[in-house]
Enzyme design. Structure first.
Site, PDB file in Angstrom:
ATOM      1  N   PRO A 159       0.789  -1.226   0.000  1.00 34.27           N
ATOM      2  CA  PRO A 159       0.000   0.000   0.000  1.00 34.27           C
ATOM      3  C   PRO A 159       0.823   1.279   0.000  1.00 34.27           C
ATOM      4  O   PRO A 159       1.867   1.357   0.643  1.00 34.27           O
ATOM      5  CB  PRO A 159      -0.836  -0.108   1.282  1.00 34.27           C
ATOM      6  CG  PRO A 159      -0.144  -1.101   2.131  1.00 34.27           C
ATOM      7  CD  PRO A 159       0.562  -2.034   1.206  1.00 34.27           C
ATOM      8  N   ASN A 160       0.296   2.233  -0.751  1.00 34.14           N
ATOM      9  CA  ASN A 160       0.806   3.597  -0.851  1.00 34.14           C
ATOM     10  C   ASN A 160       2.102   3.726  -1.632  1.00 34.14           C
ATOM     11  O   ASN A 160       2.558   4.838  -1.880  1.00 34.14           O
ATOM     12  CB  ASN A 160       0.948   4.250   0.531  1.00 34.14           C
ATOM     13  CG  ASN A 160      -0.375   4.317   1.254  1.00 34.14           C
ATOM     14  OD1 ASN A 160      -1.370   4.754   0.676  1.00 34.14           O
ATOM     15  ND2 ASN A 160      -0.414   3.856   2.487  1.00 34.14           N
ATOM     16  N   ARG A 211       4.608  11.110  -2.446  1.00 30.78           N
ATOM     17  CA  ARG A 211       4.375  10.918  -1.013  1.00 30.78           C
ATOM     18  C   ARG A 211       5.663  11.140  -0.222  1.00 30.78           C
ATOM     19  O   ARG A 211       6.674  10.485  -0.472  1.00 30.78           O
ATOM     20  CB  ARG A 211       3.893   9.485  -0.785  1.00 30.78           C
ATOM     21  CG  ARG A 211       3.786   9.096   0.660  1.00 30.78           C
ATOM     22  CD  ARG A 211       3.512   7.607   0.797  1.00 30.78           C
ATOM     23  NE  ARG A 211       3.456   7.238   2.189  1.00 30.78           N
ATOM     24  CZ  ARG A 211       3.780   6.047   2.649  1.00 30.78           C
ATOM     25  NH1 ARG A 211       4.163   5.094   1.828  1.00 30.78           N
ATOM     26  NH2 ARG A 211       3.709   5.785   3.933  1.00 30.78           N
ATOM     27  N   TYR A 246      10.849   9.050   1.109  1.00 25.52           N
ATOM     28  CA  TYR A 246      10.777   8.071   0.025  1.00 25.52           C
ATOM     29  C   TYR A 246      11.398   8.531  -1.292  1.00 25.52           C
ATOM     30  O   TYR A 246      11.442   7.761  -2.247  1.00 25.52           O
ATOM     31  CB  TYR A 246       9.313   7.668  -0.213  1.00 25.52           C
ATOM     32  CG  TYR A 246       8.691   7.034   1.010  1.00 25.52           C
ATOM     33  CD1 TYR A 246       9.016   5.734   1.371  1.00 25.52           C
ATOM     34  CD2 TYR A 246       7.800   7.731   1.806  1.00 25.52           C
ATOM     35  CE1 TYR A 246       8.469   5.147   2.499  1.00 25.52           C
ATOM     36  CE2 TYR A 246       7.241   7.156   2.929  1.00 25.52           C
ATOM     37  CZ  TYR A 246       7.581   5.859   3.270  1.00 25.52           C
ATOM     38  OH  TYR A 246       7.031   5.275   4.384  1.00 25.52           O
ATOM     39  N   ASN A 250       8.115  -5.583  -0.842  1.00 26.11           N
ATOM     40  CA  ASN A 250       7.950  -4.455   0.059  1.00 26.11           C
ATOM     41  C   ASN A 250       6.462  -4.384   0.382  1.00 26.11           C
ATOM     42  O   ASN A 250       5.685  -3.793  -0.357  1.00 26.11           O
ATOM     43  CB  ASN A 250       8.438  -3.151  -0.584  1.00 26.11           C
ATOM     44  CG  ASN A 250       8.371  -1.976   0.372  1.00 26.11           C
ATOM     45  OD1 ASN A 250       7.706  -2.037   1.400  1.00 26.11           O
ATOM     46  ND2 ASN A 250       9.055  -0.896   0.034  1.00 26.11           N
ATOM     47  N   ALA A 306       3.197  -0.981   4.948  1.00 20.05           N
ATOM     48  CA  ALA A 306       2.595  -1.044   6.289  1.00 20.05           C
ATOM     49  C   ALA A 306       2.091  -2.440   6.643  1.00 20.05           C
ATOM     50  O   ALA A 306       2.047  -2.803   7.825  1.00 20.05           O
ATOM     51  CB  ALA A 306       1.472  -0.023   6.402  1.00 20.05           C
ATOM     52  N   GLU A 345      12.761  -9.354   1.792  1.00 17.38           N
ATOM     53  CA  GLU A 345      11.937  -8.256   2.310  1.00 17.38           C
ATOM     54  C   GLU A 345      12.706  -6.952   2.130  1.00 17.38           C
ATOM     55  O   GLU A 345      13.886  -6.875   2.462  1.00 17.38           O
ATOM     56  CB  GLU A 345      11.645  -8.493   3.790  1.00 17.38           C
ATOM     57  CG  GLU A 345      10.843  -7.402   4.448  1.00 17.38           C
ATOM     58  CD  GLU A 345      10.642  -7.640   5.940  1.00 17.38           C
ATOM     59  OE1 GLU A 345      10.240  -6.672   6.610  1.00 17.38           O
ATOM     60  OE2 GLU A 345      10.871  -8.764   6.437  1.00 17.38           O
ATOM     61  N   HIS A 356      12.613  -2.538   2.398  1.00 13.82           N
ATOM     62  CA  HIS A 356      12.008  -1.282   2.848  1.00 13.82           C
ATOM     63  C   HIS A 356      12.882  -0.129   2.387  1.00 13.82           C
ATOM     64  O   HIS A 356      14.111  -0.201   2.469  1.00 13.82           O
ATOM     65  CB  HIS A 356      11.843  -1.255   4.365  1.00 13.82           C
ATOM     66  CG  HIS A 356      10.927  -2.319   4.848  1.00 13.82           C
ATOM     67  ND1 HIS A 356       9.562  -2.230   4.721  1.00 13.82           N
ATOM     68  CD2 HIS A 356      11.189  -3.526   5.406  1.00 13.82           C
ATOM     69  CE1 HIS A 356       9.017  -3.338   5.203  1.00 13.82           C
ATOM     70  NE2 HIS A 356       9.976  -4.140   5.613  1.00 13.82           N
ATOM     71  N   ARG A 377      12.140   4.694  12.753  1.00 11.98           N
ATOM     72  CA  ARG A 377      10.804   5.301  12.687  1.00 11.98           C
ATOM     73  C   ARG A 377       9.964   4.851  13.881  1.00 11.98           C
ATOM     74  O   ARG A 377      10.502   4.370  14.877  1.00 11.98           O
ATOM     75  CB  ARG A 377      10.163   4.941  11.348  1.00 11.98           C
ATOM     76  CG  ARG A 377      11.002   5.520  10.186  1.00 11.98           C
ATOM     77  CD  ARG A 377      10.425   5.249   8.850  1.00 11.98           C
ATOM     78  NE  ARG A 377       9.137   5.961   8.707  1.00 11.98           N
ATOM     79  CZ  ARG A 377       8.296   5.717   7.721  1.00 11.98           C
ATOM     80  NH1 ARG A 377       8.563   4.803   6.808  1.00 11.98           N
ATOM     81  NH2 ARG A 377       7.174   6.394   7.634  1.00 11.98           N
TER      82      ARG A 377
END
Length: 137
Positions: A9-10, A17, A22, A71, A74, A95, A97, A104
């Site tokens: 998502p996103n 964004r 990012y 990725n 969330a 995985e 990110h 964070r």
């Protein structure tokens, strides 16, 4: 070698964004860069904001591809279902990110994917995807 990149998502908003976290590059532009840089790889890309669609794609390619770069965004921190899908398949998963999730919010420190992933690359911006691809070469 067939590699699938799956984004959650996103991540369709990359380039717009929170560019301070990012970056300013869209994933589509970055994906074209990856294809040019790795012409010997058969790279595919899938993005969804919907958890079930991500699980379906993982299951769909998880027995026939040579690798998955995932990725889950969330959903990494909330989806037992995506973690179970990664555990259920035979294709190795890296995985990824873009940001350093450990720098964070504390809820981003847990991953339901990591225990079943071949490896994890975090915090190197979009270069995290390139590093994940290198692990399959």
């Amino acid at each position: 070698m067939k590699i699938m990149i799956i984004n959650g998502p996103n991540l369709n908003l990359l380039g717009k964004r929170e560019p301070e976290i990012y970056g300013a590059t869209t994933f589509e532009d970055f994906f074209q860069h990856l294809q040019k840089k790795h012409p010997n790889l058969e790279l595919s890309y899938f993005q969804s904001n919907i958890e079930g669609e991500l699980i379906t794609k993982i299951q769909e390619v998880g027995f026939s591809y040579d690798g998955i770069v995932l990725n889950a965004a969330a959903y990494t921190h909330t989806s037992v279902g995506i973690g179970d899908a990664v555990k259920a398949i035979t294709t190795p998963v890296i995985e990824v990110h873009i940001s350093n999730t450990f720098a964070r919010e504390s809820f981003r420190h847990q991953s339901f994917i990591s225990p079943n992933a071949k490896g994890i690359v975090i915090g190197f911006g979009l270069k995290s995807y390139e590093l994940a691809l290198q692990s399959f070469l």
